[in-house]
Design a protein around this motif. Structure first.
Motif, PDB file in Angstrom:
ATOM      1  N   MET A 105       0.842  -1.194   0.000  1.00  0.00           N
ATOM      2  CA  MET A 105       0.000   0.000   0.000  1.00  0.00           C
ATOM      3  C   MET A 105       0.878   1.246   0.000  1.00  0.00           C
ATOM      4  O   MET A 105       1.946   1.276   0.597  1.00  0.00           O
ATOM      5  CB  MET A 105      -0.923   0.016   1.233  1.00  0.00           C
ATOM      6  N   THR A 106       0.403   2.274  -0.661  1.00  0.00           N
ATOM      7  CA  THR A 106       1.136   3.534  -0.717  1.00  0.00           C
ATOM      8  C   THR A 106       1.116   4.221   0.645  1.00  0.00           C
ATOM      9  O   THR A 106       0.080   4.292   1.313  1.00  0.00           O
ATOM     10  CB  THR A 106       0.502   4.472  -1.762  1.00  0.00           C
ATOM     11  N   GLU A 107       2.278   4.732   1.052  1.00  0.00           N
ATOM     12  CA  GLU A 107       2.360   5.546   2.264  1.00  0.00           C
ATOM     13  C   GLU A 107       2.419   7.005   1.852  1.00  0.00           C
ATOM     14  O   GLU A 107       3.294   7.406   1.082  1.00  0.00           O
ATOM     15  CB  GLU A 107       3.589   5.191   3.091  1.00  0.00           C
ATOM     16  N   LEU A 108       1.474   7.792   2.346  1.00  0.00           N
ATOM     17  CA  LEU A 108       1.450   9.225   2.083  1.00  0.00           C
ATOM     18  C   LEU A 108       2.003   9.935   3.308  1.00  0.00           C
ATOM     19  O   LEU A 108       1.430   9.854   4.396  1.00  0.00           O
ATOM     20  CB  LEU A 108       0.021   9.684   1.789  1.00  0.00           C
ATOM     21  N   ILE A 109       3.115  10.632   3.115  1.00  0.00           N
ATOM     22  CA  ILE A 109       3.785  11.323   4.213  1.00  0.00           C
ATOM     23  C   ILE A 109       3.468  12.809   4.101  1.00  0.00           C
ATOM     24  O   ILE A 109       3.862  13.467   3.130  1.00  0.00           O
ATOM     25  CB  ILE A 109       5.306  11.101   4.176  1.00  0.00           C
ATOM     26  N   LEU A 110       2.755  13.330   5.078  1.00  0.00           N
ATOM     27  CA  LEU A 110       2.393  14.742   5.099  1.00  0.00           C
ATOM     28  C   LEU A 110       3.415  15.479   5.958  1.00  0.00           C
ATOM     29  O   LEU A 110       3.476  15.280   7.169  1.00  0.00           O
ATOM     30  CB  LEU A 110       0.978  14.913   5.649  1.00  0.00           C
ATOM     31  N   VAL A 111       4.201  16.320   5.310  1.00  0.00           N
ATOM     32  CA  VAL A 111       5.348  16.952   5.955  1.00  0.00           C
ATOM     33  C   VAL A 111       5.039  18.422   6.222  1.00  0.00           C
ATOM     34  O   VAL A 111       4.908  19.225   5.287  1.00  0.00           O
ATOM     35  CB  VAL A 111       6.611  16.830   5.082  1.00  0.00           C
ATOM     36  N   GLY A 112       4.923  18.791   7.496  1.00  0.00           N
ATOM     37  CA  GLY A 112       4.760  20.195   7.842  1.00  0.00           C
ATOM     38  C   GLY A 112       6.034  20.964   7.543  1.00  0.00           C
ATOM     39  O   GLY A 112       7.116  20.571   7.980  1.00  0.00           O
ATOM     40  N   ILE A 113       5.906  22.067   6.786  1.00  0.00           N
ATOM     41  CA  ILE A 113       7.107  22.796   6.338  1.00  0.00           C
ATOM     42  C   ILE A 113       7.168  24.214   6.886  1.00  0.00           C
ATOM     43  O   ILE A 113       7.942  25.035   6.408  1.00  0.00           O
ATOM     44  CB  ILE A 113       7.201  22.823   4.798  1.00  0.00           C
ATOM     45  N   THR A 160      12.179  20.760  10.176  1.00  0.00           N
ATOM     46  CA  THR A 160      12.836  19.984  11.218  1.00  0.00           C
ATOM     47  C   THR A 160      13.728  18.922  10.574  1.00  0.00           C
ATOM     48  O   THR A 160      13.626  18.623   9.386  1.00  0.00           O
ATOM     49  CB  THR A 160      11.804  19.289  12.118  1.00  0.00           C
ATOM     50  N   ARG A 161      14.592  18.334  11.384  1.00  0.00           N
ATOM     51  CA  ARG A 161      15.419  17.237  10.862  1.00  0.00           C
ATOM     52  C   ARG A 161      14.559  16.057  10.435  1.00  0.00           C
ATOM     53  O   ARG A 161      14.866  15.370   9.462  1.00  0.00           O
ATOM     54  CB  ARG A 161      16.461  16.815  11.906  1.00  0.00           C
ATOM     55  N   GLU A 162      13.471  15.835  11.162  1.00  0.00           N
ATOM     56  CA  GLU A 162      12.552  14.765  10.781  1.00  0.00           C
ATOM     57  C   GLU A 162      11.933  15.041   9.412  1.00  0.00           C
ATOM     58  O   GLU A 162      11.787  14.137   8.580  1.00  0.00           O
ATOM     59  CB  GLU A 162      11.454  14.606  11.826  1.00  0.00           C
ATOM     60  N   ALA A 163      11.582  16.305   9.161  1.00  0.00           N
ATOM     61  CA  ALA A 163      11.006  16.665   7.871  1.00  0.00           C
ATOM     62  C   ALA A 163      12.008  16.451   6.743  1.00  0.00           C
ATOM     63  O   ALA A 163      11.668  15.930   5.673  1.00  0.00           O
ATOM     64  CB  ALA A 163      10.546  18.120   7.899  1.00  0.00           C
ATOM     65  N   ILE A 164      13.253  16.835   6.972  1.00  0.00           N
ATOM     66  CA  ILE A 164      14.286  16.671   5.947  1.00  0.00           C
ATOM     67  C   ILE A 164      14.517  15.194   5.656  1.00  0.00           C
ATOM     68  O   ILE A 164      14.658  14.784   4.496  1.00  0.00           O
ATOM     69  CB  ILE A 164      15.585  17.375   6.393  1.00  0.00           C
ATOM     70  N   ARG A 165      14.529  14.370   6.707  1.00  0.00           N
ATOM     71  CA  ARG A 165      14.691  12.925   6.500  1.00  0.00           C
ATOM     72  C   ARG A 165      13.518  12.354   5.707  1.00  0.00           C
ATOM     73  O   ARG A 165      13.697  11.508   4.817  1.00  0.00           O
ATOM     74  CB  ARG A 165      14.824  12.205   7.844  1.00  0.00           C
ATOM     75  N   ILE A 176       6.216  23.743  12.089  1.00  0.00           N
ATOM     76  CA  ILE A 176       5.980  24.997  12.796  1.00  0.00           C
ATOM     77  C   ILE A 176       4.746  25.665  12.204  1.00  0.00           C
ATOM     78  O   ILE A 176       4.623  25.800  10.987  1.00  0.00           O
ATOM     79  CB  ILE A 176       7.203  25.929  12.671  1.00  0.00           C
ATOM     80  N   THR A 177       3.816  26.071  13.053  1.00  0.00           N
ATOM     81  CA  THR A 177       2.583  26.692  12.574  1.00  0.00           C
ATOM     82  C   THR A 177       2.765  28.202  12.415  1.00  0.00           C
ATOM     83  O   THR A 177       3.676  28.814  12.995  1.00  0.00           O
ATOM     84  CB  THR A 177       1.429  26.435  13.545  1.00  0.00           C
TER      85      THR A 177
END
Length: 241
Positions: free
Chosen positions: A1-9, A18-23, A131-132
């Motif tokens: 199944m496709t994994e959709l990763i929603l990355v807050g930028i 964040t480092r998590e977002a970059i990874r 970050i909001t």
């Protein structure tokens, strides 16, 4: 199944990633970039952020977002139909398996419909928080979000116009307001902190008593939109004790 990763930028500043977002972006098999007819610079900003943080080539798939149908009078029904249409577009560009990343302004949890749209699809969803604009606004003005032990209410410009100042709220954060709805309030004893492009190099900020600052915000907003072709702004209002 496709994994959709929603990355807050964050609000558009690459330093908000964040480092998590970059990874997550570097680990994706494909990155989806939506295009809006009236805000083409937003796709350009996404590409610029990726150019700074991608450590390997990742295919970019751009797609055009459908518009809301103005023929649907009911607001909730109009939004639901729009989300259905967006989900159909996503289904056509998502890969069959693997990891697809999508860059979300701010954080997917706050006044963003991406999670609701994703729920219409047969995908697994992973969220990388960002970050909001609320955080970026408070940072721009170097202020706390709340008074001591005081509540904060987040709302939209449309609800502020329709219902006025929210009952029981000391501090009100207003988002998604393209009509400067603070002008509908009695400005007496209200302070406002407003920022456009919060956290970005083109940031514009004004603050003070609402009666004094409101006309300046209206002018500044119009000028900024004319220069950049788009605008994202947010404001906090607080009633004096």
């Amino acid at each position: 199944m496709t994994e959709l990763i929603l990355v807050g930028i964050g609000t558009g500043n690459p330093d908000h990633l964040t480092r998590e977002a970059i990874r997550a972006l570097n680990g994706a098999d494909v990155i989806l970039i939506p295009r809006k007819e009236d805000a083409t610079d937003l796709a350009t900003l996404r590409r610029a952020m990726l150019a700074e943080v991608l450590e390997r080539p990742v295919p970019l798939v751009e797609f055009d977002l459908p518009k809301r149908d103005p023929a649907i009078a009911d607001y909730a029904a109009r939004v639901a139909a729009w989300h259905d249409a967006i989900a159909q577009v996503w289904a056509g560009v998502l890969p069959n398996g693997g990891r697809a990343a999508m860059m979300i302004w701010g954080d997917p949890s706050l006044y963003d419909s991406t999670l609701r749209i994703a729920a219409r699809l047969a995908v697994t969803v992973r969220v990388v928080p960002g970050i909001t604009s609320v955080q970026a606004l408070c940072a721009a003005h170097a202020i706390p979000l709340n008074d001591v032990a005081g509540p904060v209410l987040l709302t939209t410009g449309r609800r502020l116009r329709d219902f006025g100042w929210p009952a029981g709220a000391d501090s009100v954060v207003v988002m998604l307001d393209g009509e400067c709805s603070f002008r509908t309030l009695d400005p007496a004893a209200i302070d406002i902190w407003w920022s456009a492009y919060a956290g970005m190099p083109q940031q514009v900020s004004l603050s003070g008593a609402l009666a004094d600052v409101a006309p300046r915000i209206v002018v500044a907003r119009e000028q900024a939109r004319a220069v950049h072709g788009w605008i994202m702004d947010i404001y906090l209002m607080r009633r004096a004790p």
